[in-house]
Write a protein that holds these residues in place. Structure first.
Motif, PDB file in Angstrom:
ATOM      1  N   TYR A 162       5.179   0.683   5.363  1.00 29.86           N
ATOM      2  CA  TYR A 162       5.600   1.292   4.091  1.00 29.86           C
ATOM      3  C   TYR A 162       6.708   0.512   3.391  1.00 29.86           C
ATOM      4  O   TYR A 162       6.839   0.574   2.173  1.00 29.86           O
ATOM      5  N   ALA A 163       7.525  -0.219   4.128  1.00 33.03           N
ATOM      6  CA  ALA A 163       8.639  -0.967   3.528  1.00 33.03           C
ATOM      7  C   ALA A 163       8.247  -2.405   3.188  1.00 33.03           C
ATOM      8  O   ALA A 163       9.068  -3.144   2.656  1.00 33.03           O
ATOM      9  N   GLY A 164       7.025  -2.776   3.467  1.00 29.03           N
ATOM     10  CA  GLY A 164       6.583  -4.150   3.227  1.00 29.03           C
ATOM     11  C   GLY A 164       6.461  -4.482   1.749  1.00 29.03           C
ATOM     12  O   GLY A 164       6.249  -3.609   0.908  1.00 29.03           O
ATOM     13  N   ALA A 165       6.598  -5.754   1.462  1.00 28.95           N
ATOM     14  CA  ALA A 165       6.562  -6.233   0.076  1.00 28.95           C
ATOM     15  C   ALA A 165       5.245  -5.882  -0.624  1.00 28.95           C
ATOM     16  O   ALA A 165       5.229  -5.693  -1.842  1.00 28.95           O
ATOM     17  N   SER A 166       4.160  -5.779   0.122  1.00 30.73           N
ATOM     18  CA  SER A 166       2.874  -5.478  -0.515  1.00 30.73           C
ATOM     19  C   SER A 166       2.792  -4.044  -1.015  1.00 30.73           C
ATOM     20  O   SER A 166       1.917  -3.709  -1.805  1.00 30.73           O
ATOM     21  N   ARG A 167       3.703  -3.201  -0.597  1.00 30.39           N
ATOM     22  CA  ARG A 167       3.692  -1.783  -0.990  1.00 30.39           C
ATOM     23  C   ARG A 167       4.578  -1.492  -2.200  1.00 30.39           C
ATOM     24  O   ARG A 167       4.529  -0.412  -2.760  1.00 30.39           O
ATOM     25  N   TRP A 168       5.411  -2.445  -2.572  1.00 29.49           N
ATOM     26  CA  TRP A 168       6.397  -2.222  -3.631  1.00 29.49           C
ATOM     27  C   TRP A 168       6.324  -3.341  -4.674  1.00 29.49           C
ATOM     28  O   TRP A 168       5.910  -4.443  -4.359  1.00 29.49           O
TER      29      TRP A 168
END
Length: 131
Positions: A124-130
């Protein structure tokens, strides 16, 4: 060693239903904390004291946009310090406010998407999620 039922046929498999999960589920608080961290990064270049003036700056900038002779004491002082017209400072303030709103909106939208997932993915904290 790879022991199997053929080697130990009388040994029952352990009951794992009462065992705690090895990985804790991702909570809404964890997602919101990541969102808050990312929002803080957007505002980080500005001091908290300066950020406290943003609403006043936007209010004055909108007033100047509507009427070039509107009272804008904060923007007038900033314009005087920069040696530029108040209208130029007002335009910059409004452009920055729009850019901040877009960046914050993108973070909040990503947060909403994650909060709607069940379960929330471990990355959830990965760059692909934000954004």
């Amino acid at each position: 060693f790879g022991f199997t039922r053929e080697v130990f046929p009388d040994v029952a498999a352990p009951d794992t239903s009462q065992m705690p999960a090895l990985v804790s589920p991702i909570t809404a608080e964890m997602v919101r904390a990541e969102g808050a961290r990312r929002l803080a990064m957007i505002a980080a270049p500005y001091s908290p004291d300066e950020r406290e003036t943003w609403s006043q700056q936007v209010m004055e900038a909108k007033a100047i946009q509507a009427d070039a002779n509107a009272d804008a004491p904060l923007l007038t002082l900033l314009a005087t310090a920069d040696g530029v017209p108040v209208a130029a400072v007002a335009a910059t303030v409004l452009a920055k406010a729009e850019a901040f709103a877009a960046a914050a909106g993108a973070v909040l939208a990503a947060q909403r998407v994650l909060l709607a997932m069940d379960p929330v993915p471990a990355d959830y904290a990965g760059a692909s999620r934000w954004p």
